[in-house]
Design a protein around this motif. Sequence first.
Motif, short mmCIF file in Angstrom:
data_model
loop_
_atom_site.label_atom_id
_atom_site.label_comp_id
_atom_site.label_asym_id
_atom_site.label_seq_id
_atom_site.Cartn_x
_atom_site.Cartn_y
_atom_site.Cartn_z
N ARG A 35 3.56 -4.01 -2.15
CA ARG A 35 3.73 -4.74 -0.88
C ARG A 35 2.73 -4.26 0.16
NH1 ARG A 35 9.21 -3.78 2.38
NH2 ARG A 35 8.12 -1.78 2.68
N ALA A 36 2.54 -2.94 0.23
CA ALA A 36 1.59 -2.40 1.22
C ALA A 36 0.17 -2.83 0.90
CB ALA A 36 1.69 -0.89 1.25
N LEU A 37 -0.23 -2.80 -0.38
CA LEU A 37 -1.59 -3.17 -0.75
C LEU A 37 -1.81 -4.67 -0.64
CD1 LEU A 37 -2.19 -0.80 -3.80
CD2 LEU A 37 -3.11 -0.59 -1.49
N ALA A 38 -0.74 -5.45 -0.80
CA ALA A 38 -0.88 -6.90 -0.68
C ALA A 38 -1.30 -7.31 0.73
CB ALA A 38 0.43 -7.60 -1.05
N SER A 39 -0.99 -6.48 1.71
CA SER A 39 -1.37 -6.80 3.09
C SER A 39 -2.83 -6.49 3.38
CB SER A 39 -0.48 -6.02 4.07
OG SER A 39 -0.75 -4.63 4.01
N GLN A 40 -3.57 -5.99 2.38
CA GLN A 40 -4.99 -5.68 2.50
C GLN A 40 -5.28 -4.71 3.64
OE1 GLN A 40 -7.55 -9.21 2.06
NE2 GLN A 40 -5.65 -10.37 1.90
N PRO A 41 -4.65 -3.55 3.65
CA PRO A 41 -4.90 -2.60 4.72
C PRO A 41 -6.27 -1.94 4.59
CG PRO A 41 -3.51 -1.58 3.07
CD PRO A 41 -3.70 -3.01 2.65
N GLU A 42 -6.85 -1.59 5.70
CA GLU A 42 -8.10 -0.84 5.69
C GLU A 42 -7.85 0.65 5.51
OE1 GLU A 42 -10.66 -1.79 8.96
OE2 GLU A 42 -10.15 -3.92 8.88
N VAL A 43 -6.63 1.08 5.82
CA VAL A 43 -6.25 2.46 5.58
C VAL A 43 -4.82 2.46 5.04
CG1 VAL A 43 -5.51 2.79 7.98
CG2 VAL A 43 -5.96 4.77 6.56
N LEU A 44 -4.58 3.25 4.00
CA LEU A 44 -3.27 3.35 3.37
C LEU A 44 -2.70 4.73 3.66
CD1 LEU A 44 -1.12 2.06 1.50
CD2 LEU A 44 -2.34 3.10 -0.43
N LEU A 45 -1.51 4.76 4.25
CA LEU A 45 -0.86 6.01 4.65
C LEU A 45 0.32 6.27 3.72
CD1 LEU A 45 -0.78 5.28 8.49
CD2 LEU A 45 -2.60 6.36 7.17
N LEU A 46 0.29 7.39 3.03
CA LEU A 46 1.34 7.75 2.09
C LEU A 46 2.12 8.93 2.67
CD1 LEU A 46 -0.83 7.65 -1.17
CD2 LEU A 46 0.52 5.79 -0.17
N ASP A 47 3.37 8.67 3.04
CA ASP A 47 4.19 9.69 3.71
C ASP A 47 5.19 10.26 2.71
OD1 ASP A 47 5.48 11.31 5.46
OD2 ASP A 47 6.31 9.72 6.71
N GLU A 48 4.87 11.42 2.13
CA GLU A 48 5.73 12.09 1.14
C GLU A 48 6.21 11.08 0.09
OE1 GLU A 48 6.35 15.29 1.11
OE2 GLU A 48 6.26 16.08 3.15
#
Length: 624
Positions: free
Chosen positions: A406-419
């Motif tokens: 879901r997060a990658l489907a939004s085409q983010p320029e930065v991906l934040l992984l919180d624990e």
Amino acid sequence: MLDLFPLWISLRIATLATVVTFFLGIAAAHGMQHYQGRWRSLLDSLLLAPMVLPPTVLGFLLLLLLGKQGPLGFWFSGAGINVVFTWYAAVITATVVAFPLMYKTTRGAFEQIDDSLQQAARTLGATEGMVFLRITLPLALPGLFAGVTLAFARALGEFGATLMLAGNIPGRTQTLPMAIYFAVEGGDFHEAALWSAVVLSLSLGGIILVNGLTHRRFCRRPRRAQRWTDGDPGDLSRSLPLGPGVEGGTPYTDCSPHLRLEVDICKQLPGFTLAVKFVADDQPLGILGASGVGKSLILRCIAGIETPDTGRIVLNGRVLFDSERGINLASCDRRVGILFQNYALFPHLTVAQNVVFGLYRRRHLSPARLEAAVRQQLRAIHLEPLAQRYPHELSGGQQQRVALARALASQPEVLLLDEPFSALDTHLRNLIERQLILRLQSYPGITLLVTHNLEEAYRMCHGLLMIDNGIVIANGLKHHIFEQPHTVNVARLTGCKNFSAAVPCGPNQVEALHWHCQLQTLEPLPSELTQIGIRAHQISFPTHSPSPSSPNTFPCWLAATSETPHRMTLYLKLHCPPTYAQDYHLQAEVFKEKWAALKDQPQPWTVYLDPLRLLLLEDPAPLS
């Protein structure tokens, strides 16, 4: 013959009052949930006041307000409108007394919603209106149903305030409670009992109906997984960048070719100040530190969930936040994806619908293209057969994969992984971690990983940003930080367990005060040397008997042991036998094969502290 006018009047008044209360209660609850001003407590008390005021007092206040001499009544009279002693007055009183129940219940339902769900929706590009309609309202439906039921029952049973403002006019304002009261006053107990039974049936019937509908809506059986029918979705490669691992798409064609995230922020927190400055590029950056030092807050500031007090955040040349220029982009406009610790999957949406929400920025596409895009995303994470399941029907690993898709489907320029692995068991953590590493290899954006697990950060990231008490204590390549930590805090965060205060004794010689020995080093001693350290797994036990004068070689005795599935931790005391279990100088870690050969050897054993492995450390100092 029984006059049915009280029944129709009551139903009409209660229904209209409930409809008005429904919208007013939702609006007030939503507004008060987000209002944090100084008048919050007073406003909340005023909104709830009709629930605790005696009906006659409330009716008198309404009469003062709406009577001919009242502020509103005078205005209405000037417009040729008379409110008092009309059925409109009965609607007003029913609305006023029912409103607190709807407001209180709705606000409680809103407050029960996990904030991360709404935050996740915003980072996926949804506007505040869409978040409210698609996430907040559906999740609050049980509370809304309860509020409507209570408001209707309260409006149906209102008596005192209605009598004062609307009067008891048969056929116009005489409601069921008034009909009951005057029937008892006139001695007609049969009619009073009949109307009481009607009110009781309507109130209890409404509660039972709403409870049944709520149970069917939110406790229904899981639906059987379905597959979409195959079709020709058209050429998605140009119209919809699909993300890593998706067939037929050019991933993230609209991402900047020069990936750069600049963060320089400061935020005052209880107990310490978060003040960090760093730059990230296309190589994954791990943010490492103990719990509560501000790691997750950095991600939340980047995503726009939290606002720094001062500073600047720039992503690929776009200014996301600048305190001096007054710039603070909303989360939906930042093109930042975040994977929360609890994954924040929308519980009322299926797996496919969750991924569709990630395509919110591409909502202009036809249903066929959206369906094809979702199918390809789910195929990439091997969950296409589970498309119609709900999050609670998935395992922890499956939920994480859906949240990532879901997060990658939004085409983010930065991906934040919180624990991202904190909720997984050891086996599943290793499996999902490997899948995530493979998936991120084709993600052409910036990745930040927050963790307190140094091994996890070392495996997944190219660079490390180490945080302690809100400040950066190390920033650079992971190999350099682990091999040359320089300060005690950095060495401790990278897993070093053995430290001793140190005093230089020569160009390449230092005295370890806590270990009561002198050590030779290969590297020149730093000018601010205060501590010396060595990692537990780098302590060795020579198989031959070295000369007593051999450098960095000492006799040792075993004080205690600690066992893990594959290793043994040995607590060693140098120079003389220990007197109790906590009387030791060093911790050494050996594989169990080495332990099997070592444990039967007579003590003292010989321990060797390799000069190449010694860590020459200075007092901790924050990075500028």
